[in-house]
Write an enzyme that holds these catalytic residues in place. Sequence first.
Site, PDB file in Angstrom:
ATOM      1  N   GLY A 211      42.485  16.538   7.696  1.00 28.22           N
ATOM      2  CA  GLY A 211      43.663  16.630   8.554  1.00 28.22           C
ATOM      3  C   GLY A 211      44.932  16.179   7.855  1.00 28.22           C
ATOM      4  O   GLY A 211      46.003  16.768   8.038  1.00 28.22           O
ATOM      5  N   THR A 212      44.825  15.140   7.040  1.00 28.14           N
ATOM      6  CA  THR A 212      46.021  14.605   6.378  1.00 28.14           C
ATOM      7  C   THR A 212      46.641  15.655   5.472  1.00 28.14           C
ATOM      8  O   THR A 212      47.857  15.895   5.506  1.00 28.14           O
ATOM      9  CB  THR A 212      45.651  13.342   5.562  1.00 28.14           C
ATOM     10  OG1 THR A 212      45.141  12.358   6.474  1.00 28.14           O
ATOM     11  CG2 THR A 212      46.843  12.782   4.818  1.00 28.14           C
TER      12      THR A 212
ATOM     13  N   ASN B  98      46.214  10.788  19.166  1.00 24.71           N
ATOM     14  CA  ASN B  98      44.999  10.102  18.734  1.00 24.71           C
ATOM     15  C   ASN B  98      44.775   8.755  19.403  1.00 24.71           C
ATOM     16  O   ASN B  98      43.639   8.325  19.557  1.00 24.71           O
ATOM     17  CB  ASN B  98      44.987   9.938  17.202  1.00 24.71           C
ATOM     18  CG  ASN B  98      46.309   9.493  16.650  1.00 24.71           C
ATOM     19  OD1 ASN B  98      47.351  10.035  16.991  1.00 24.71           O
ATOM     20  ND2 ASN B  98      46.293   8.489  15.800  1.00 24.71           N
TER      21      ASN B  98
ATOM     22  N   GLN C 264      42.650  15.791  16.933  1.00 23.43           N
ATOM     23  CA  GLN C 264      41.940  15.123  18.036  1.00 23.43           C
ATOM     24  C   GLN C 264      41.507  16.109  19.111  1.00 23.43           C
ATOM     25  O   GLN C 264      40.490  15.915  19.784  1.00 23.43           O
ATOM     26  CB  GLN C 264      42.826  14.043  18.669  1.00 23.43           C
ATOM     27  CG  GLN C 264      43.064  12.842  17.777  1.00 23.43           C
ATOM     28  CD  GLN C 264      41.809  12.004  17.534  1.00 23.43           C
ATOM     29  OE1 GLN C 264      40.905  11.946  18.370  1.00 23.43           O
ATOM     30  NE2 GLN C 264      41.751  11.360  16.395  1.00 23.43           N
TER      31      GLN C 264
ATOM     32  N   CYS D  39      43.710   3.445  10.802  1.00 21.99           N
ATOM     33  CA  CYS D  39      44.275   3.708   9.483  1.00 21.99           C
ATOM     34  C   CYS D  39      43.892   2.561   8.567  1.00 21.99           C
ATOM     35  O   CYS D  39      43.286   1.610   8.995  1.00 21.99           O
ATOM     36  CB  CYS D  39      45.784   3.848   9.590  1.00 21.99           C
ATOM     37  SG  CYS D  39      46.185   5.321  10.526  1.00 21.99           S
TER      38      CYS D  39
HETATM   39  N1  PLP Z   1      45.854  13.714  12.666  1.00 18.66           N
HETATM   40  C1  PLP Z   1      45.292  13.025  13.668  1.00 18.66           C
HETATM   41  C2  PLP Z   1      45.817  13.206  15.054  1.00 18.66           C
HETATM   42  C3  PLP Z   1      44.236  12.156  13.416  1.00 18.66           C
HETATM   43  O1  PLP Z   1      43.697  11.469  14.427  1.00 18.66           O
HETATM   44  C4  PLP Z   1      43.771  12.010  12.087  1.00 18.66           C
HETATM   45  C5  PLP Z   1      42.688  11.066  11.765  1.00 18.66           C
HETATM   46  O2  PLP Z   1      42.686   9.929  12.201  1.00 18.66           O
HETATM   47  C6  PLP Z   1      44.383  12.772  11.079  1.00 18.66           C
HETATM   48  C7  PLP Z   1      45.420  13.615  11.409  1.00 18.66           C
HETATM   49  C8  PLP Z   1      43.947  12.680   9.663  1.00 18.66           C
HETATM   50  O3  PLP Z   1      42.773  13.435   9.451  1.00 18.66           O
HETATM   51  P1  PLP Z   1      41.834  13.136   8.195  1.00 18.66           P
HETATM   52  O4  PLP Z   1      41.137  11.840   8.475  1.00 18.66           O
HETATM   53  O5  PLP Z   1      40.882  14.298   8.156  1.00 18.66           O
HETATM   54  O6  PLP Z   1      42.696  13.092   6.991  1.00 18.66           O
END
Ligand code: PLP
Length: 406
Positions: free
Chosen positions: A88-89, A166, A196, A343
Amino acid sequence: MGEEPACGWVYVDNAATTALSEPARAAMEPFLGVAGNRTDGPEVPLFGNPSGSHRIAREATRALDEARERVAEALGCAPGEVVFTSGGTEADNLAVTGGLPVREGRPVCSAVEHPAVLGVTRALGGDLVAVDRTGRVDLDALAEVLDLAARTHGGVSVVSVMTANNELGTINDIDAVAAVVAEHSPGTPLHTDAVQAAPWLDLAEVAGSAQLVSVSAHKLGGPKGTGALVVRSGTTVRPLLHGGGQERNRRGGTHDVAGIVGFAAALGEAVAEREARCRRVAALRDDLRSRLVSIDGVSLTLGDSDAPVLPGHLHVLVEGVVGEELLLLLEQRRICASAASSCSSGASAPSHVLGAIGAEANLAPLRLSLGSSSGPADVRAVAEGLEWALRRVGDRGADGARRRVT
Ligand code: PLP
């Protein structure tokens, strides 16, 4: 689901991550290191690099193509619109920047976005939009920010508003956001972080009007380190990671075939079971909510709002205890929850989400997120554990009163 927590732990942190699902594990297994010289492996070994052209590479390409089709079907897009990422990041960073060089204009996002959106928006000098008391983006404020950006700094490169938050689990109306963007900043792409929302909502329906959609495998029973950005045709994204031209030149780097195959299997299962799971988990969450509000000193962060919330999320504020201390006490009862989002800073950083909704800073935040493995025993254990924790805090106070956070 079983009456007792299966592993002896009560895991109510599914918004942070979920366990690998059995279909995902089974799908990944053949891709995890079956050596080419083994006689008991598949006829064609499955460790190939899908960028190659020989038979072993083509086998990996086939797996990748199948996974892409499954993911596209689940997300309601064409296979060519799926860009696989490391999660996601990366998907968020790719969407907000538009790749390298970054898109012209400045990004705009809601004030309660995940740091993967918020951080890059800030780094690019973008603007934040206020949210309401439940964490949903304020559409009038969005219109104002877009109008001002057009007048003062040459327009907006992207608007990013998450499908569901989230921490709180509240769900935005992405169609309404898209209508505001179309009226006040025509041509600007809309990105939604659906990380989410993906385990719970039909993204074709709720995120269909966004041009860019981020998802992450590990929130829905897939492996960590895999995800995707949906880039609808007509929207341009250059690579953020330059390399061998993979993903139609939108993301360089050799594919994590096992991870992608596991992601597709987990997503397929999540979609197939979505309706029943949502119903079952929402009923558990509602039960947990009514148990918790009857505990002295516990209040609902969203109050009596009827804003739509993801089925697994429950966010409460607890009086008389510090957030970290509360989590440690719960852990003594083998309960794993979280104070805010998860985080690297853990629970100690104040939540920008709670700040943005004007939550009472003196109260300890507690996010409880149920998932597919949650059952009634988890609900009972959390309610009893929280009562026990607050009794412990109260007993320790010199005059019998609970310690207040100042
Ligand atoms: N966006 C949201 C809303 C999230 O909850 C998270 C993870 O906590 C991320 C992005 C990041 O995703 P990833 O852990 O796959 O990098």
